[in-house]
Scaffold this active site. Structure first.
Site, PDB file in Angstrom:
ATOM      1  CG  ASP A   3      -1.829   1.114   1.361  1.00  0.00           C
ATOM      2  OD1 ASP A   3      -1.630   2.145   0.675  1.00  0.00           O
ATOM      3  OD2 ASP A   3      -2.784   0.990   2.144  1.00  0.00           O
TER       4      ASP A   3
ATOM      5  CG  ASN B  93     -10.156  13.484  -9.856  1.00  0.00           C
ATOM      6  OD1 ASN B  93     -10.352  14.687  -9.688  1.00  0.00           O
ATOM      7  ND2 ASN B  93     -10.556  12.567  -8.989  1.00  0.00           N
TER       8      ASN B  93
ATOM      9  CG  ASP C 277      -7.308  11.041  -5.438  1.00  0.00           C
ATOM     10  OD1 ASP C 277      -6.632  11.680  -4.621  1.00  0.00           O
ATOM     11  OD2 ASP C 277      -8.080  11.565  -6.270  1.00  0.00           O
TER      12      ASP C 277
ATOM     13  CB  SER D  23      -3.243   5.710 -16.160  1.00  0.00           C
ATOM     14  OG  SER D  23      -3.333   7.117 -16.200  1.00  0.00           O
ATOM     15  CB  THR D  24      -2.512   0.476 -14.065  1.00  0.00           C
ATOM     16  OG1 THR D  24      -2.226   0.594 -12.656  1.00  0.00           O
ATOM     17  CG2 THR D  24      -1.293   0.886 -14.877  1.00  0.00           C
ATOM     18  N   GLY D  25      -5.619   1.720 -12.873  1.00  0.00           N
ATOM     19  CA  GLY D  25      -6.797   1.299 -12.110  1.00  0.00           C
ATOM     20  C   GLY D  25      -8.053   1.798 -12.794  1.00  0.00           C
ATOM     21  CB  VAL D  26     -10.358   4.551 -11.756  1.00  0.00           C
ATOM     22  CG1 VAL D  26     -11.546   5.286 -12.335  1.00  0.00           C
ATOM     23  CG2 VAL D  26     -10.676   4.066 -10.352  1.00  0.00           C
ATOM     24  CE1 TYR D  27      -9.612   8.691 -14.263  1.00  0.00           C
ATOM     25  CE2 TYR D  27      -7.433   9.612 -14.425  1.00  0.00           C
ATOM     26  CZ  TYR D  27      -8.764   9.742 -14.077  1.00  0.00           C
ATOM     27  OH  TYR D  27      -9.223  10.934 -13.559  1.00  0.00           O
TER      28      TYR D  27
HETATM   29  N1  AR6 Z   1      -1.359   1.580  -2.952  1.00  0.00           N
HETATM   30  C1  AR6 Z   1      -0.754   1.246  -4.108  1.00  0.00           C
HETATM   31  N2  AR6 Z   1      -1.428   1.023  -5.257  1.00  0.00           N
HETATM   32  C2  AR6 Z   1      -2.777   1.124  -5.205  1.00  0.00           C
HETATM   33  C3  AR6 Z   1      -3.483   1.483  -4.034  1.00  0.00           C
HETATM   34  C4  AR6 Z   1      -2.715   1.713  -2.858  1.00  0.00           C
HETATM   35  N3  AR6 Z   1      -3.288   2.042  -1.706  1.00  0.00           N
HETATM   36  N4  AR6 Z   1      -4.818   1.522  -4.337  1.00  0.00           N
HETATM   37  C5  AR6 Z   1      -4.943   1.202  -5.647  1.00  0.00           C
HETATM   38  N5  AR6 Z   1      -3.706   0.949  -6.171  1.00  0.00           N
HETATM   39  P1  AR6 Z   1      -6.145   4.146  -9.404  1.00  0.00           P
HETATM   40  P2  AR6 Z   1      -5.885   5.676 -11.919  1.00  0.00           P
HETATM   41  C6  AR6 Z   1      -3.340   0.600  -7.557  1.00  0.00           C
HETATM   42  O1  AR6 Z   1      -7.509   3.728  -9.762  1.00  0.00           O
HETATM   43  O2  AR6 Z   1      -6.089   4.472 -12.737  1.00  0.00           O
HETATM   44  C7  AR6 Z   1      -9.280   7.850  -8.598  1.00  0.00           C
HETATM   45  O3  AR6 Z   1     -10.647   7.823  -8.351  1.00  0.00           O
HETATM   46  C8  AR6 Z   1      -4.423   0.115  -8.466  1.00  0.00           C
HETATM   47  O4  AR6 Z   1      -4.593  -1.284  -8.326  1.00  0.00           O
HETATM   48  O5  AR6 Z   1      -5.856   4.568  -8.016  1.00  0.00           O
HETATM   49  O6  AR6 Z   1      -4.780   6.639 -12.282  1.00  0.00           O
HETATM   50  C9  AR6 Z   1      -8.781   9.248  -8.918  1.00  0.00           C
HETATM   51  O7  AR6 Z   1      -9.469  10.240  -8.189  1.00  0.00           O
HETATM   52  C10 AR6 Z   1      -3.883   0.491  -9.842  1.00  0.00           C
HETATM   53  O8  AR6 Z   1      -2.956  -0.508 -10.317  1.00  0.00           O
HETATM   54  O9  AR6 Z   1      -5.628   5.377 -10.348  1.00  0.00           O
HETATM   55  C11 AR6 Z   1      -9.040   9.354 -10.392  1.00  0.00           C
HETATM   56  O10 AR6 Z   1     -10.363   9.743 -10.645  1.00  0.00           O
HETATM   57  C12 AR6 Z   1      -3.080   1.764  -9.588  1.00  0.00           C
HETATM   58  O11 AR6 Z   1      -2.879   1.804  -8.178  1.00  0.00           O
HETATM   59  C13 AR6 Z   1      -8.797   7.964 -10.897  1.00  0.00           C
HETATM   60  O12 AR6 Z   1      -9.018   7.102  -9.779  1.00  0.00           O
HETATM   61  C14 AR6 Z   1      -3.789   3.046 -10.031  1.00  0.00           C
HETATM   62  O13 AR6 Z   1      -5.186   2.927  -9.807  1.00  0.00           O
HETATM   63  C15 AR6 Z   1      -7.374   7.747 -11.339  1.00  0.00           C
HETATM   64  O14 AR6 Z   1      -7.266   6.459 -11.915  1.00  0.00           O
END
Ligand code: AR6
Length: 173
Positions: A9, A23, A33, A121-125
């Site tokens: 984490d 975002n 975030d 960008s590899t999560g929600v994006y």
């Molecule tokens: N520690 C490390 N990695 C994490 C954690 C954590 N606590 N939580 C998630 N990940 P994302 P994005 C991973 O969705 O794709 C938000 O709502 C996750 O599995 O956090 O850039 C913002 O406000 C993934 O591999 O970011 C934006 O609206 C990676 O971190 C949007 O999401 C990124 O996932 C940004 O989306």
């Protein structure tokens, strides 16, 4: 510069600066975030609001980065950057690279020596992890910086394995 891969984490990282996959509103969200604001406390959000009022009334543009305090996190600063939403029809990898470059530039301005990045960008994006890892590693390796240590903090074993493979395949800096 030393590059380390860590599974875990990002909010628990004892580094000078933690990068937030934010975002453009800078007002929080899910994923990294959400975790940063939850664990870091309200001070971070207050500074984000002030940044919106002073410099980013229309939002922080994709590919840019800006720093705030880290509140209660075991870091000194949070560097907020806005990754691009993945698109199948348009190559947005230059914007993703810009997130890493700009975050390192801000880290240099702060004098941060250790920086923890999530896989932006590899999560929600929706960015595919293997391509996201390739862009992350090649950009960080190719960016001149005084940061001495970059940690990529990958949330799960699958993401860690993808980064490990990409690190092995990446051409030397
Ligand atoms: N520690 C490390 N990695 C994490 C954690 C954590 N606590 N939580 C998630 N990940 P994302 P994005 C991973 O969705 O794709 C938000 O709502 C996750 O599995 O956090 O850039 C913002 O406000 C993934 O591999 O970011 C934006 O609206 C990676 O971190 C949007 O999401 C990124 O996932 C940004 O989306």
């Amino acid at each position: 510069m030393e590059i380390k891969l860590i599974q875990g984490d990002i909010t628990g990282q004892d580094v000078d600066a933690v990068v937030n996959a934010a975002n453009s509103s800078l007002l929080g969200g899910g994923g990294v975030d959400g975790a940063i604001h939850r664990r870091g406390g309200p001070e971070i959000l207050e500074e984000c609001r002030a940044l919106r009022a002073s410099r980013y009334g229309r939002g922080l543009p994709t590919g840019q980065a800006v720093a705030t305090t880290a509140g209660r996190l075991p870091a000194r600063w949070v560097i907020h950057t806005v990754g691009p939403v993945h698109s199948a029809s348009e190559d947005r990898s230059e914007l993703l690279a810009s997130c890493y470059r700009e975050s390192l530039r801000v880290a240099d301005e702060l004098g941060a020596e250790t920086v923890a990045f999530p896989a932006i960008s590899t999560g929600v994006y929706g960015w595919p992890m293997d391509d996201g890892a390739r862009v992350a590693l090649s950009t960080v390796r190719g960016t001149p910086t005084s940061v001495a240590e970059v940690r990529f903090v990958l949330f799960d074993a699958a993401a860690y394995a993808v980064f490990e493979r990409a690190l092995g395949e990446a051409p030397p800096a």
